[in-house]
Design an enzyme around this catalytic site. Sequence first.
Site, PDB file in Angstrom:
ATOM      1  N   GLY A  15      -0.875   4.414  -6.667  1.00 19.02           N
ATOM      2  CA  GLY A  15      -1.384   4.280  -5.434  1.00 19.02           C
ATOM      3  C   GLY A  15      -0.649   3.669  -4.427  1.00 19.02           C
ATOM      4  O   GLY A  15       0.397   3.329  -4.646  1.00 19.02           O
ATOM      5  N   MET A  17      -0.907   1.100  -2.631  1.00 21.54           N
ATOM      6  CA  MET A  17      -0.675  -0.310  -2.643  1.00 21.54           C
ATOM      7  C   MET A  17       0.233  -0.462  -4.051  1.00 21.54           C
ATOM      8  O   MET A  17       1.080  -1.547  -3.924  1.00 21.54           O
ATOM      9  CB  MET A  17      -1.924  -0.983  -2.986  1.00 21.54           C
ATOM     10  CG  MET A  17      -1.673  -2.711  -2.639  1.00 21.54           C
ATOM     11  SD  MET A  17      -1.282  -3.199  -1.285  1.00 21.54           S
ATOM     12  CE  MET A  17      -0.164  -4.403  -1.576  1.00 21.54           C
ATOM     13  N   ARG A  39      -3.833   5.140 -13.994  1.00 20.28           N
ATOM     14  CA  ARG A  39      -4.898   5.470 -15.081  1.00 20.28           C
ATOM     15  C   ARG A  39      -4.583   6.576 -15.774  1.00 20.28           C
ATOM     16  O   ARG A  39      -3.826   7.481 -15.473  1.00 20.28           O
ATOM     17  CB  ARG A  39      -6.374   5.839 -13.974  1.00 20.28           C
ATOM     18  CG  ARG A  39      -5.652   6.872 -13.126  1.00 20.28           C
ATOM     19  CD  ARG A  39      -6.961   7.455 -12.255  1.00 20.28           C
ATOM     20  NE  ARG A  39      -6.925   8.242 -11.437  1.00 20.28           N
ATOM     21  CZ  ARG A  39      -6.644   9.803 -11.756  1.00 20.28           C
ATOM     22  NH1 ARG A  39      -7.004  10.116 -12.998  1.00 20.28           N
ATOM     23  NH2 ARG A  39      -6.333  10.493 -10.877  1.00 20.28           N
ATOM     24  N   THR A 104     -10.907  -5.675  -4.230  1.00 19.81           N
ATOM     25  CA  THR A 104     -12.023  -6.242  -3.493  1.00 19.81           C
ATOM     26  C   THR A 104     -13.395  -5.330  -4.006  1.00 19.81           C
ATOM     27  O   THR A 104     -13.022  -4.417  -4.647  1.00 19.81           O
ATOM     28  CB  THR A 104     -11.874  -5.792  -1.924  1.00 19.81           C
ATOM     29  OG1 THR A 104     -11.417  -4.361  -1.752  1.00 19.81           O
ATOM     30  CG2 THR A 104     -10.670  -6.742  -1.276  1.00 19.81           C
ATOM     31  N   GLY A 127      -9.324 -11.957  -1.340  1.00 20.77           N
ATOM     32  CA  GLY A 127      -9.824 -10.869  -0.511  1.00 20.77           C
ATOM     33  C   GLY A 127      -8.535 -10.319   0.348  1.00 20.77           C
ATOM     34  O   GLY A 127      -8.522  -9.160   0.892  1.00 20.77           O
ATOM     35  N   ASN A 128      -7.527 -11.222   0.711  1.00 21.56           N
ATOM     36  CA  ASN A 128      -6.205 -10.865   1.267  1.00 21.56           C
ATOM     37  C   ASN A 128      -5.094 -11.757   0.887  1.00 21.56           C
ATOM     38  O   ASN A 128      -5.508 -12.896   0.914  1.00 21.56           O
ATOM     39  CB  ASN A 128      -6.581 -10.957   2.876  1.00 21.56           C
ATOM     40  CG  ASN A 128      -5.630 -10.453   3.582  1.00 21.56           C
ATOM     41  OD1 ASN A 128      -4.291 -10.812   3.627  1.00 21.56           O
ATOM     42  ND2 ASN A 128      -5.714  -9.248   4.466  1.00 21.56           N
ATOM     43  N   MET A 129      -4.044 -11.289   0.656  1.00 25.85           N
ATOM     44  CA  MET A 129      -2.795 -11.779   0.007  1.00 25.85           C
ATOM     45  C   MET A 129      -1.653 -12.263   1.205  1.00 25.85           C
ATOM     46  O   MET A 129      -0.869 -12.965   0.882  1.00 25.85           O
ATOM     47  CB  MET A 129      -2.101 -11.109  -0.952  1.00 25.85           C
ATOM     48  CG  MET A 129      -2.846 -10.814  -2.125  1.00 25.85           C
ATOM     49  SD  MET A 129      -2.932 -12.169  -3.370  1.00 25.85           S
ATOM     50  CE  MET A 129      -4.076 -11.896  -4.461  1.00 25.85           C
ATOM     51  N   HIS A 160     -11.111  -0.506   9.011  1.00 27.45           N
ATOM     52  CA  HIS A 160      -9.971   0.066   8.103  1.00 27.45           C
ATOM     53  C   HIS A 160      -9.994   1.482   7.904  1.00 27.45           C
ATOM     54  O   HIS A 160     -10.807   2.386   8.465  1.00 27.45           O
ATOM     55  CB  HIS A 160     -10.487  -0.360   6.435  1.00 27.45           C
ATOM     56  CG  HIS A 160     -10.080  -1.916   6.227  1.00 27.45           C
ATOM     57  ND1 HIS A 160     -10.887  -2.689   6.591  1.00 27.45           N
ATOM     58  CD2 HIS A 160      -8.973  -2.517   5.724  1.00 27.45           C
ATOM     59  CE1 HIS A 160     -10.555  -4.172   6.287  1.00 27.45           C
ATOM     60  NE2 HIS A 160      -9.143  -3.962   5.775  1.00 27.45           N
ATOM     61  N   HIS A 161      -8.997   2.028   7.310  1.00 27.14           N
ATOM     62  CA  HIS A 161      -8.640   3.495   7.175  1.00 27.14           C
ATOM     63  C   HIS A 161     -10.002   4.201   6.463  1.00 27.14           C
ATOM     64  O   HIS A 161     -10.653   3.497   5.678  1.00 27.14           O
ATOM     65  CB  HIS A 161      -7.450   3.787   6.251  1.00 27.14           C
ATOM     66  CG  HIS A 161      -7.460   3.197   4.823  1.00 27.14           C
ATOM     67  ND1 HIS A 161      -8.154   3.543   3.719  1.00 27.14           N
ATOM     68  CD2 HIS A 161      -7.034   1.987   4.339  1.00 27.14           C
ATOM     69  CE1 HIS A 161      -7.926   2.837   2.948  1.00 27.14           C
ATOM     70  NE2 HIS A 161      -7.362   1.743   3.015  1.00 27.14           N
ATOM     71  N   LYS A 164     -11.155   3.814   2.447  1.00 28.58           N
ATOM     72  CA  LYS A 164     -11.671   2.658   1.869  1.00 28.58           C
ATOM     73  C   LYS A 164     -12.975   2.461   1.435  1.00 28.58           C
ATOM     74  O   LYS A 164     -13.829   3.257   2.142  1.00 28.58           O
ATOM     75  CB  LYS A 164     -11.589   1.401   2.838  1.00 28.58           C
ATOM     76  CG  LYS A 164     -11.872  -0.148   2.282  1.00 28.58           C
ATOM     77  CD  LYS A 164     -11.379  -0.845   3.155  1.00 28.58           C
ATOM     78  CE  LYS A 164     -11.549  -2.420   2.532  1.00 28.58           C
ATOM     79  NZ  LYS A 164     -11.085  -2.586   1.177  1.00 28.58           N
TER      80      LYS A 164
END
Length: 274
Positions: A15, A17, A39, A104, A127-129, A160-161, A164
């Site tokens: 992906g 990310m 996966r 998330t 929820g956010n790094m 967001h995009h 999501k």
Amino acid sequence: MSDAAMKLVVVGAAGRMGQALIRMVAEIEGVTLHAAVARPGSAFVGKDAGEIAGLGPNGIVIGDDPLAAFLNADGVLDFTTPATTNEFAALAAQARIVHIVGTTGCSTDDEAKIAAAARHARIVKSGNMGLGVNLLSVLVEQAARALDPADWDIEVLEMHHKRKVDAPSGTALLLGEAAAKGRGVDLSTHSVRVRDGHTGPREAGTIGFATLRGGSVIGEHSVIFAGEGERVSMAHSAGDRSIFARGAVKAALWARDKKPGLYSMLDVLGLSQR
């Protein structure tokens, strides 16, 4: 702490990310890519992880067996889905390794399973790094504590995009939790997630959420404190996924020598008040 490079596994490696994480592991000193997992059935299984991430061949072949990947690893970087994160948390607990969770959309049951795994694994979940958003959360908590809920309304706005799949975003909820903590209330009983039709006047003391989706927006968040005749806005804009990847790798290095437990990015950044 060992002087050897920390061996990290990237799950969800195919992906956007996952690719950002692979690139960041290659960039930061003190870590090395131990394995990459996609996966089962993914077209990327069997391909070189470095090539997929745009780095050129690195000799790490993407697999589909997390159990094998976690063997002899020091940590796992996970921005996948709640169901797979639960699976990885259990495996990380068995392996007694670090598990960095940027996933998330987790339910209360998912959170409980992750917390249970933290009895044996060192889990950092947020929820956010990114540094900026976590600093923003501290400021939001302070503002919420200072401003009387009878006079000030709080709204959390995020965009967001279009791909999501969860809403509100994990970051919006992180900011909402910070506001609720500042007010000394439970977010689940004081938040308004949807407004439609004849809603009546806004209920004092609630924390509202508005969600926008479209295009390729990586992440835009603002928290608005609206009073009579004045308004205070705090905002954060994410322009590149690398900020999340960098935070995740830094969190893994931080957690390497910690005791098993469930931590947040506020702990990593030294901003926690606990």
